[in-house]
Design a protein around this motif. Structure first.
Motif, PDB file in Angstrom:
ATOM      1  N   UNK A  35       0.794  -1.118   0.093  1.00 55.81           N
ATOM      2  CA  UNK A  35      -0.026   0.034  -0.025  1.00 55.81           C
ATOM      3  C   UNK A  35       0.994   1.166  -0.036  1.00 55.81           C
ATOM      4  N   UNK A  36       1.829   1.264   0.707  1.00 57.15           N
ATOM      5  CA  UNK A  36       2.733   2.388   0.805  1.00 57.15           C
ATOM      6  C   UNK A  36       3.477   2.790  -0.356  1.00 57.15           C
ATOM      7  N   UNK A  37       3.889   1.835  -1.133  1.00 55.80           N
ATOM      8  CA  UNK A  37       4.391   2.037  -2.227  1.00 55.80           C
ATOM      9  C   UNK A  37       3.686   2.062  -3.656  1.00 55.80           C
ATOM     10  N   UNK A  38       2.234   2.142  -3.338  1.00 52.30           N
ATOM     11  CA  UNK A  38       1.272   2.458  -4.437  1.00 52.30           C
ATOM     12  C   UNK A  38       0.475   1.573  -5.017  1.00 52.30           C
ATOM     13  N   UNK A  39       0.540   0.211  -4.516  1.00 56.86           N
ATOM     14  CA  UNK A  39      -0.110  -0.880  -5.123  1.00 56.86           C
ATOM     15  C   UNK A  39      -1.700  -0.776  -5.149  1.00 56.86           C
ATOM     16  N   UNK A  40      -2.353  -0.895  -6.310  1.00 58.92           N
ATOM     17  CA  UNK A  40      -3.928  -0.926  -6.235  1.00 58.92           C
ATOM     18  C   UNK A  40      -4.376  -2.455  -6.212  1.00 58.92           C
ATOM     19  N   UNK A  41      -4.828  -2.593  -4.963  1.00 59.06           N
ATOM     20  CA  UNK A  41      -5.567  -3.880  -4.505  1.00 59.06           C
ATOM     21  C   UNK A  41      -6.474  -4.394  -5.246  1.00 59.06           C
ATOM     22  N   UNK A  42      -6.649  -5.743  -5.595  1.00 62.12           N
ATOM     23  CA  UNK A  42      -7.622  -6.239  -6.346  1.00 62.12           C
ATOM     24  C   UNK A  42      -8.753  -7.066  -5.327  1.00 62.12           C
ATOM     25  N   UNK A  43      -8.395  -7.463  -4.239  1.00 62.03           N
ATOM     26  CA  UNK A  43      -9.179  -8.477  -3.597  1.00 62.03           C
ATOM     27  C   UNK A  43     -10.220  -7.736  -2.424  1.00 62.03           C
ATOM     28  N   UNK A  44     -11.428  -7.890  -2.734  1.00 63.84           N
ATOM     29  CA  UNK A  44     -12.234  -7.328  -1.448  1.00 63.84           C
ATOM     30  C   UNK A  44     -11.746  -7.118  -0.142  1.00 63.84           C
TER      31      UNK A  44
END
Length: 87
Positions: A35-44
């Motif tokens: 998250x801190x690195x900027x990832x866009x999560x996919x799982x609910x």
């Protein structure tokens, strides 16, 4: 609650200290790095826990992690496997 857990884990030294944490906390710590690195999560689950506001990378392989963060994620993943955590 999740935020406090992540902050508590972030202060720990690397090594055997991770063995004391349950799977949910290991999952949260690993994903906090992404998250801190900027990832866009996919799982609910991850979206609910972290959201996607300000995310920049759709592919995990594209997330720019420092050597320290890569090592931290690898250590957490090893502990997750050792503990039999579900992905």
């Amino acid at each position: 609650m999740l935020r406090l857990t992540v902050l508590a884990l972030a202060t720990l030294a690397a090594g055997p200290a991770l063995a004391q944490f349950p799977c949910d906390e290991l999952w949260a710590e690993r994903n906090a790095v992404y998250k801190e690195a900027g990832y866009c999560f996919r799982t609910p689950r991850a979206i609910k826990a972290f959201g996607n506001a300000g995310c920049r990378y759709d592919e995990l392989a594209d997330v720019p992690l420092s050597a320290r963060d890569r090592a931290k994620v690898a250590e957490i993943q090893r502990e997750e496997r050792r503990a039999g955590c579900q992905p």
